[in-house]
Design a protein around this motif. Sequence first.
Motif, PDB file in Angstrom:
ATOM      1  N   ILE A  43       0.856  -1.187   0.000  1.00  0.00           N
ATOM      2  CA  ILE A  43       0.000   0.000   0.000  1.00  0.00           C
ATOM      3  C   ILE A  43       0.890   1.235   0.000  1.00  0.00           C
ATOM      4  CG2 ILE A  43      -1.666   1.360   1.341  1.00  0.00           C
ATOM      5  CD1 ILE A  43      -2.706  -1.283   2.493  1.00  0.00           C
ATOM      6  N   GLU A  44       0.541   2.206  -0.798  1.00  0.00           N
ATOM      7  CA  GLU A  44       1.249   3.488  -0.798  1.00  0.00           C
ATOM      8  C   GLU A  44       0.476   4.484   0.052  1.00  0.00           C
ATOM      9  OE1 GLU A  44       3.096   6.727  -3.997  1.00  0.00           O
ATOM     10  OE2 GLU A  44       2.146   4.876  -4.691  1.00  0.00           O
ATOM     11  N   ARG A  45       1.188   5.269   0.831  1.00  0.00           N
ATOM     12  CA  ARG A  45       0.534   6.292   1.656  1.00  0.00           C
ATOM     13  C   ARG A  45      -0.303   7.222   0.775  1.00  0.00           C
ATOM     14  NH1 ARG A  45       3.736  11.126   4.888  1.00  0.00           N
ATOM     15  NH2 ARG A  45       1.889  12.173   5.709  1.00  0.00           N
ATOM     16  N   GLY A  46      -1.551   7.465   1.186  1.00  0.00           N
ATOM     17  CA  GLY A  46      -2.453   8.317   0.429  1.00  0.00           C
ATOM     18  C   GLY A  46      -3.264   7.581  -0.619  1.00  0.00           C
ATOM     19  N   GLU A  47      -3.004   6.292  -0.768  1.00  0.00           N
ATOM     20  CA  GLU A  47      -3.752   5.480  -1.735  1.00  0.00           C
ATOM     21  C   GLU A  47      -5.206   5.329  -1.290  1.00  0.00           C
ATOM     22  OE1 GLU A  47      -3.778   0.718  -2.766  1.00  0.00           O
ATOM     23  OE2 GLU A  47      -1.836   1.724  -2.525  1.00  0.00           O
ATOM     24  N   PRO A  48      -6.172   5.451  -2.188  1.00  0.00           N
ATOM     25  CA  PRO A  48      -7.576   5.280  -1.805  1.00  0.00           C
ATOM     26  C   PRO A  48      -7.830   3.882  -1.249  1.00  0.00           C
ATOM     27  CG  PRO A  48      -7.412   6.299  -3.977  1.00  0.00           C
ATOM     28  CD  PRO A  48      -6.033   5.850  -3.608  1.00  0.00           C
ATOM     29  N   GLU A  86     -10.365   0.794   9.616  1.00  0.00           N
ATOM     30  CA  GLU A  86     -11.172   1.974   9.909  1.00  0.00           C
ATOM     31  C   GLU A  86     -11.165   3.007   8.784  1.00  0.00           C
ATOM     32  OE1 GLU A  86      -7.283   2.527  12.305  1.00  0.00           O
ATOM     33  OE2 GLU A  86      -8.475   0.921  11.436  1.00  0.00           O
ATOM     34  N   PHE A  87     -10.320   2.809   7.769  1.00  0.00           N
ATOM     35  CA  PHE A  87     -10.271   3.769   6.665  1.00  0.00           C
ATOM     36  C   PHE A  87     -11.091   3.320   5.454  1.00  0.00           C
ATOM     37  CE2 PHE A  87      -6.730   4.962   9.285  1.00  0.00           C
ATOM     38  CZ  PHE A  87      -6.783   6.351   9.245  1.00  0.00           C
ATOM     39  N   LEU A  88     -11.850   2.227   5.614  1.00  0.00           N
ATOM     40  CA  LEU A  88     -12.704   1.774   4.522  1.00  0.00           C
ATOM     41  C   LEU A  88     -13.919   2.688   4.363  1.00  0.00           C
ATOM     42  CD1 LEU A  88     -12.960  -0.534   2.432  1.00  0.00           C
ATOM     43  CD2 LEU A  88     -14.388  -1.747   4.105  1.00  0.00           C
ATOM     44  N   PHE A  89     -14.374   3.270   5.491  1.00  0.00           N
ATOM     45  CA  PHE A  89     -15.529   4.167   5.474  1.00  0.00           C
ATOM     46  C   PHE A  89     -15.156   5.472   6.174  1.00  0.00           C
ATOM     47  CE2 PHE A  89     -17.167  -0.203   5.666  1.00  0.00           C
ATOM     48  CZ  PHE A  89     -17.925  -0.230   4.503  1.00  0.00           C
ATOM     49  N   GLY A  90     -16.030   6.471   6.071  1.00  0.00           N
ATOM     50  CA  GLY A  90     -15.813   7.733   6.764  1.00  0.00           C
ATOM     51  C   GLY A  90     -15.407   8.852   5.831  1.00  0.00           C
ATOM     52  N   ARG A  91     -15.051   9.980   6.435  1.00  0.00           N
ATOM     53  CA  ARG A  91     -14.679  11.173   5.648  1.00  0.00           C
ATOM     54  C   ARG A  91     -13.362  10.976   4.918  1.00  0.00           C
ATOM     55  NH1 ARG A  91     -11.645  15.617   6.760  1.00  0.00           N
ATOM     56  NH2 ARG A  91     -11.346  14.923   8.917  1.00  0.00           N
ATOM     57  N   ASN A  92     -12.406  10.345   5.605  1.00  0.00           N
ATOM     58  CA  ASN A  92     -11.094  10.117   5.000  1.00  0.00           C
ATOM     59  C   ASN A  92     -10.954   8.641   4.661  1.00  0.00           C
ATOM     60  OD1 ASN A  92      -8.444  10.028   4.217  1.00  0.00           O
ATOM     61  ND2 ASN A  92      -7.580  10.433   6.238  1.00  0.00           N
ATOM     62  N   THR A  93     -10.943   8.322   3.393  1.00  0.00           N
ATOM     63  CA  THR A  93     -10.837   6.927   2.962  1.00  0.00           C
ATOM     64  C   THR A  93      -9.558   6.705   2.158  1.00  0.00           C
ATOM     65  OG1 THR A  93     -12.237   7.414   1.048  1.00  0.00           O
ATOM     66  CG2 THR A  93     -13.323   6.499   3.003  1.00  0.00           C
TER      67      THR A  93
END
Length: 228
Positions: A43-48, A86-93
């Motif tokens: 995974i790359e940082r900032g990747e969706p 926790e980054f699958l949903f929410g404002r920041n994904t």
Amino acid sequence: MDSMYEILMGLPLFNGVSRERISEVVGRAPFHFLKYLEGERVIERGEPCTHIKFVISGSVRSTVTSSNGRFQVSQTLEAPNVIAPEFLFGRNTTYPAEVVAMEPAGIMQISKNDYVDILNADKVFLFNFLNTLSVNAQKAIDGVLAVAAGSLEERIAFWIIALTQRGGTNVKLIGRQRDLYSLFGVQRTSFISTLESMRERGIIEYDQHEIRVKSRRKLLAMLSTDNE
């Protein structure tokens, strides 16, 4: 196929699900399996974050870096584990960390839409996921209270716990001591004294360039957090 069931039943978000139920899910939802060699970026940082990703073999190293590059928090996630659910949903994904294979590693991923279908299909899947999200939310509250009124060691514990996840091992806070004691807003003497106290209690080891966590559980205890 037996090994597949064993892998899935060992994953944290599949805890308590029967073999029969997993068999139904496997037959209906498309699971994607990827292989990575040692050193390859997973995974790359900032990747969706468009898929939920599970480590099903080997291990990966996840590293969060500050915006100014002055400090990093890294951890190893060994199979079976899930990466930043926790980054699958929410404002920041978007993923906050770079993730690299520490050795030949296998990743199983499920698209967000397919995972939603799985969550809707069985309450056990849903409760497992909600419990994971709730633990992280409660951890953040304890951490904010530690930052606002806690001791220096509680603030150090919060930073490390907030930027790592359940199941993370070989956790390190990397940065020059000058940058780290400035981050925590204390003098060098207070910072070193606190680190030495934590080292004597078997919680960390440290040198000029990094703090190595020996017991993440003891860091959690500093924040008066129940076991994850």
